[in-house]
Design an enzyme around this catalytic site. Structure first.
Site, PDB file in Angstrom:
ATOM      1  CG  ASP A  13      -2.060   0.954   1.120  1.00  0.00           C
ATOM      2  OD1 ASP A  13      -2.345   1.426  -0.006  1.00  0.00           O
ATOM      3  OD2 ASP A  13      -2.676   1.265   2.155  1.00  0.00           O
ATOM      4  CG  ASN A  61      -8.098  -1.959  -4.701  1.00  0.00           C
ATOM      5  OD1 ASN A  61      -7.152  -2.721  -4.553  1.00  0.00           O
ATOM      6  ND2 ASN A  61      -8.337  -0.983  -3.836  1.00  0.00           N
TER       7      ASN A  61
END
Ligand code: IPE
Ligand code: IPE
Ligand code: MG
Length: 240
Positions: A13, A61
Site C-alpha cells: 500500500d 479496488n
C-alpha cells in the site's frame, strides 16, 4: 536463534501517496510499486523465504475510478508480459488467486500462461492476489461445502477447519507466518482473514514504492524477535 518465516504476505500500500509527495501521477506511483514488487521477489528469494503472497488488487479496488482501474489493469498486463521471463529465470513459481472471472479475458489468458510456464519452478512461490477479497473467498468456500452436503458427499457435522481450509484459494500454501503492511495504515482491508489467525503482523510507515531489501530485512528481524505461542503457555520464561 534466527527464525525465518516460511510464508510471508504483503499488503503493498501507498503508491498513490508516494506519487503525490513527488508531484507525480498515481500511475507513476503504481509503476514504481511494480518495481518494488520485482525487487521484493528477488530479495525474498535471496533471504530464503519460500512463499511470498502479495495483495495487488482487492475486490473493493473495483470501486476506484475507471481511469485508475484501467491504469492498474494495463500495468498488470505489462507485468504478466514483460516480467514473466525474468520471474521464470529466477525460479519463481507464479500463482494468482482472486475472482478471476471479473478480470478481462486477455488478462486471464496471460495469467494461465504464466502459471503454466512457471508451474515446476521451486526457488520461490509467488502468489498474487488480484480481484481478491477474503470475505468473498470465505463465502465461496461455504458454497462449495454446502454443495457437497447437498450432493450427499458429506454431512454438516463433517465440516471442520481442515475441510474448510481445503476449500480456500490458499489451500496449497503453508500457514501464513508473517503479514506486512506498508504505508502506515493499521488495517487488513479484507486480505487473508482466515489465514492470519496466528500470523505475526508487521506494520511499517514506508510507502510501498520505497520498500527495499533493508525494509524486508527489518520485517524479518522483527519477526525473529517474536515469540509465537499459538495460545499455549510461555515456555521460554521471557514473560516472568
Ligand atoms: C496500493 O497503493 C496499490 C493498490 C491498492 C492497487 P494505493 O493506490 O492504495 O496508494 P495509496 O494508498 O492511495 O497511497
Ligand atoms: C489494500 O489497499 C489493497 C491493496 C494493497 C491491493 P487499499 O489502499 O485498497 O486499502 P484501504 O482502502 O486503505 O483500506
Ligand atoms: Mg491504499
Amino acid at each position: 536463534m534466527i527464525q525465518l518465516p516460511k510464508h510471508i504476505a504483503i499488503i503493498m500500500d501507498g503508491n498513490g501517496r508516494w506519487a503525490k509527495k513527488r508531484g507525480l501521477s498515481r500511475t507513476q506511483g503504481h509503476r514504481k510499486g511494480l518495481e518494488a514488487l520485482r525487487n521484493t521477489v528477488e530479495n525474498a528469494a535471496e533471504l530464503g523465504v519460500e512463499f511470498l503472497t502479495v495483495f495487488g488488487f482487492s475486490t473493493e479496488n473495483w470501486k476506484r475510478s475507471t481511469d485508475e482501474v484501467s491504469d492498474l489493469m494495463g500495468l498488470l498486463r505489462f507485468y504478466l508480459k514483460n516480467e514473466l521471463q525474468t520471474l521464470h529465470k529466477k525460479g519463481a513459481k507464479l500463482r494468482v488467486i482472486g475472482e478471476r472471472d471479473r478480470l478481462a479475458p486477455d488478462i486471464v489468458k496471460l495469467i494461465e500462461g504464466a502459471e503454466a510456464l512457471t508451474a515446476t519452478n521451486s526457488r520461490i512461490n509467488v502468489t498474487i492476489a488480484l480481484s481478491y477479497g477474503a470475505r468473498s473467498e470465505i463465502v465461496s468456500a461455504s458454497q462449495k461445502l454446502a454443495q457437497r452436503v447437498a450432493n450427499g458427499e458429506i454431512q454438516p457435522g463433517d465440516i471442520n477447519e481442515q475441510l474448510f481450509e481445503d476449500c480456500l484459494m490458499t489451500s496449497d500454501l503453508p500457514p501464513l507466518d508473517l503479514l506486512i503492511r506498508t504505508s502506515g495504515e493499521l488495517r487488513i482491508s479484507n486480505f487473508l482473514l482466515w489465514q492470519i489467525a496466528y500470523s505475526e503482523l508487521v506494520f511499517t510507515d514506508t510507502l510501498w514504492p520505497d520498500f527495499d531489501k533493508a525494509c524486508l530485512e527489518q520485517a524479518l528481524a522483527d519477526y525473529s524477535n517474536r515469540q509465537r505461542r499459538f495460545g499455549a503457555e510461555d515456555v521460554t520464561g521471557a514473560a516472568e
